[in-house]
Design a protein around this motif. Sequence first.
Motif, PDB file in Angstrom:
ATOM      1  N   TYR A   1       4.801   8.343   5.577  1.00  0.00           N
ATOM      2  CA  TYR A   1       4.959   7.300   4.565  1.00  0.00           C
ATOM      3  C   TYR A   1       6.405   6.804   4.580  1.00  0.00           C
ATOM      4  O   TYR A   1       7.348   7.593   4.698  1.00  0.00           O
ATOM      5  CB  TYR A   1       4.583   7.834   3.182  1.00  0.00           C
ATOM      6  CG  TYR A   1       3.085   7.924   2.946  1.00  0.00           C
ATOM      7  CD1 TYR A   1       2.169   7.879   4.004  1.00  0.00           C
ATOM      8  CD2 TYR A   1       2.583   8.063   1.657  1.00  0.00           C
ATOM      9  CE1 TYR A   1       0.799   7.961   3.771  1.00  0.00           C
ATOM     10  CE2 TYR A   1       1.212   8.137   1.413  1.00  0.00           C
ATOM     11  CZ  TYR A   1       0.323   8.091   2.479  1.00  0.00           C
ATOM     12  OH  TYR A   1      -1.026   8.166   2.247  1.00  0.00           O
TER      13      TYR A   1
ATOM     14  N   ASP B   1       1.562  11.993   1.065  1.00  0.00           N
ATOM     15  CA  ASP B   1       1.316  12.247  -0.351  1.00  0.00           C
ATOM     16  C   ASP B   1      -0.181  12.401  -0.598  1.00  0.00           C
ATOM     17  O   ASP B   1      -1.019  11.978   0.218  1.00  0.00           O
ATOM     18  CB  ASP B   1       1.860  11.083  -1.188  1.00  0.00           C
ATOM     19  CG  ASP B   1       2.289  11.504  -2.580  1.00  0.00           C
ATOM     20  OD1 ASP B   1       2.018  12.662  -2.967  1.00  0.00           O
ATOM     21  OD2 ASP B   1       2.897  10.679  -3.283  1.00  0.00           O
ATOM     22  N   ARG B   2      -0.512  13.011  -1.727  1.00  0.00           N
ATOM     23  CA  ARG B   2      -1.913  13.148  -2.116  1.00  0.00           C
ATOM     24  C   ARG B   2      -2.554  11.772  -2.271  1.00  0.00           C
ATOM     25  O   ARG B   2      -1.977  10.846  -2.849  1.00  0.00           O
ATOM     26  CB  ARG B   2      -2.003  13.898  -3.443  1.00  0.00           C
ATOM     27  CG  ARG B   2      -3.416  14.015  -3.995  1.00  0.00           C
ATOM     28  CD  ARG B   2      -3.376  14.475  -5.431  1.00  0.00           C
ATOM     29  NE  ARG B   2      -4.697  14.422  -6.045  1.00  0.00           N
ATOM     30  CZ  ARG B   2      -4.909  14.181  -7.340  1.00  0.00           C
ATOM     31  NH1 ARG B   2      -3.888  13.954  -8.144  1.00  0.00           N
ATOM     32  NH2 ARG B   2      -6.127  14.150  -7.822  1.00  0.00           N
ATOM     33  N   GLU B   3      -3.764  11.614  -1.746  1.00  0.00           N
ATOM     34  CA  GLU B   3      -4.483  10.355  -1.853  1.00  0.00           C
ATOM     35  C   GLU B   3      -5.247  10.318  -3.174  1.00  0.00           C
ATOM     36  O   GLU B   3      -5.978  11.251  -3.510  1.00  0.00           O
ATOM     37  CB  GLU B   3      -5.426  10.187  -0.668  1.00  0.00           C
ATOM     38  CG  GLU B   3      -4.669  10.075   0.656  1.00  0.00           C
ATOM     39  CD  GLU B   3      -5.576   9.867   1.847  1.00  0.00           C
ATOM     40  OE1 GLU B   3      -6.812   9.826   1.665  1.00  0.00           O
ATOM     41  OE2 GLU B   3      -5.048   9.746   2.970  1.00  0.00           O
ATOM     42  N   LEU B   4      -5.082   9.221  -3.916  1.00  0.00           N
ATOM     43  CA  LEU B   4      -5.623   9.125  -5.270  1.00  0.00           C
ATOM     44  C   LEU B   4      -6.966   8.423  -5.345  1.00  0.00           C
ATOM     45  O   LEU B   4      -7.601   8.409  -6.407  1.00  0.00           O
ATOM     46  CB  LEU B   4      -4.622   8.394  -6.163  1.00  0.00           C
ATOM     47  CG  LEU B   4      -3.277   9.103  -6.344  1.00  0.00           C
ATOM     48  CD1 LEU B   4      -2.339   8.260  -7.178  1.00  0.00           C
ATOM     49  CD2 LEU B   4      -3.475  10.474  -6.973  1.00  0.00           C
TER      50      LEU B   4
ATOM     51  N   GLY C   1     -10.529  10.214  -3.010  1.00  0.00           N
ATOM     52  CA  GLY C   1      -9.196  10.795  -2.926  1.00  0.00           C
ATOM     53  C   GLY C   1      -9.215  12.281  -2.629  1.00  0.00           C
ATOM     54  O   GLY C   1     -10.198  12.816  -2.104  1.00  0.00           O
TER      55      GLY C   1
ATOM     56  N   ARG D   1       0.858  -1.188   0.000  1.00  0.00           N
ATOM     57  CA  ARG D   1       0.000   0.000   0.000  1.00  0.00           C
ATOM     58  C   ARG D   1       0.894   1.238   0.000  1.00  0.00           C
ATOM     59  O   ARG D   1       2.061   1.183   0.412  1.00  0.00           O
ATOM     60  CB  ARG D   1      -0.945  -0.006   1.201  1.00  0.00           C
ATOM     61  CG  ARG D   1      -0.250   0.122   2.539  1.00  0.00           C
ATOM     62  CD  ARG D   1      -1.235   0.285   3.676  1.00  0.00           C
ATOM     63  NE  ARG D   1      -0.500   0.548   4.923  1.00  0.00           N
ATOM     64  CZ  ARG D   1      -1.002   1.174   5.976  1.00  0.00           C
ATOM     65  NH1 ARG D   1      -2.256   1.583   5.962  1.00  0.00           N
ATOM     66  NH2 ARG D   1      -0.268   1.378   7.062  1.00  0.00           N
ATOM     67  N   ASP D   2       0.353   2.351  -0.439  1.00  0.00           N
ATOM     68  CA  ASP D   2       1.166   3.543  -0.665  1.00  0.00           C
ATOM     69  C   ASP D   2       1.966   3.946   0.570  1.00  0.00           C
ATOM     70  O   ASP D   2       3.141   4.306   0.472  1.00  0.00           O
ATOM     71  CB  ASP D   2       0.275   4.698  -1.122  1.00  0.00           C
ATOM     72  CG  ASP D   2       1.067   5.813  -1.777  1.00  0.00           C
ATOM     73  OD1 ASP D   2       2.156   5.541  -2.319  1.00  0.00           O
ATOM     74  OD2 ASP D   2       0.599   6.966  -1.758  1.00  0.00           O
TER      75      ASP D   2
ATOM     76  N   ASP E   1      -5.990   5.054  -7.608  1.00  0.00           N
ATOM     77  CA  ASP E   1      -4.788   4.462  -7.026  1.00  0.00           C
ATOM     78  C   ASP E   1      -4.347   3.237  -7.821  1.00  0.00           C
ATOM     79  O   ASP E   1      -5.168   2.363  -8.143  1.00  0.00           O
ATOM     80  CB  ASP E   1      -5.053   4.082  -5.572  1.00  0.00           C
ATOM     81  CG  ASP E   1      -3.789   3.760  -4.814  1.00  0.00           C
ATOM     82  OD1 ASP E   1      -2.724   4.271  -5.203  1.00  0.00           O
ATOM     83  OD2 ASP E   1      -3.868   3.002  -3.833  1.00  0.00           O
ATOM     84  N   THR E   2      -3.064   3.154  -8.123  1.00  0.00           N
ATOM     85  CA  THR E   2      -2.361   2.089  -8.861  1.00  0.00           C
ATOM     86  C   THR E   2      -2.651   2.100 -10.362  1.00  0.00           C
ATOM     87  O   THR E   2      -2.117   1.262 -11.090  1.00  0.00           O
ATOM     88  CB  THR E   2      -2.642   0.669  -8.317  1.00  0.00           C
ATOM     89  OG1 THR E   2      -3.949   0.233  -8.702  1.00  0.00           O
ATOM     90  CG2 THR E   2      -2.468   0.605  -6.806  1.00  0.00           C
TER      91      THR E   2
END
Length: 256
Positions: A84, A112-115, A150, A46-47, A119-120
């Motif tokens: 992170y 970091d910015r949450e997408l 996000g 995970r990020d 994501d991915t």
Amino acid sequence: MSENWHEPFPQGPVELVLVRHGESLGNVAATTAQLSGAEVIDVPARDADVDLSPVGYDQAKALGLSLAGIPAAQRPDAIWSSPYMRACRTAEVAATTAGWAVPILLDERLRDRELGILDTLTATGVEARLSGEAARRRWLGKFYYRPPGGESWADVVLRLRSLLADLERQPGATRILVVSHDAVILLFRYILEGLSERQLLDVAATSTVLNASLTRYGRDGGRGRWRLESFNVTEYLAEQGVALTEHGGDADVHPQ
């Protein structure tokens, strides 16, 4: 009314140094996916748990060796880091290598910015699987587009304004080093320099915040407007024979 109403705001920091984390395994996976035309990035975790690549660890050590040359009187009083792994590892390795006995404070506002739903996914993957979101993002531009689940860049700005207010109130902290992420560093510029949306997106479209790069702000007396003194500095990596890596985001950032 309090009799202290007329007292000036306490002196804040005089120097703020922003560092992007070293190259991460996620950076490598994302660039590999983009170059191959893949729709999905094969991230290893995970990020929040993505670690540095071997090159990223070398960059963090090189950063520490560079920081070790700073005179004791000019060293940071504290290091603030995104929680992170790729960021806090960079902070830990650099501080240990530099021989700095300063606290490393982890703060989720530097993440970091949450997408969200994106994501991915690569840009190719978003177009293929979520074409409506791709169109909405192009219409709104990168600053205001918020993917479902996000954050927009404007959302990140809100948490950074809160963090900067806390930095101003740190007792005895005249110099602060912050380790974070590429978009976060760009949004620090937006706040600290009073940029417009257009000016910010022009910078984002033409500049990639490089891994382990340093961006430095200063101000006299710990009050007033910050001055950008240097941006995206990485010369120390070449001086130490460490690879320079460039992993940028989408340069198509302006609303269309």
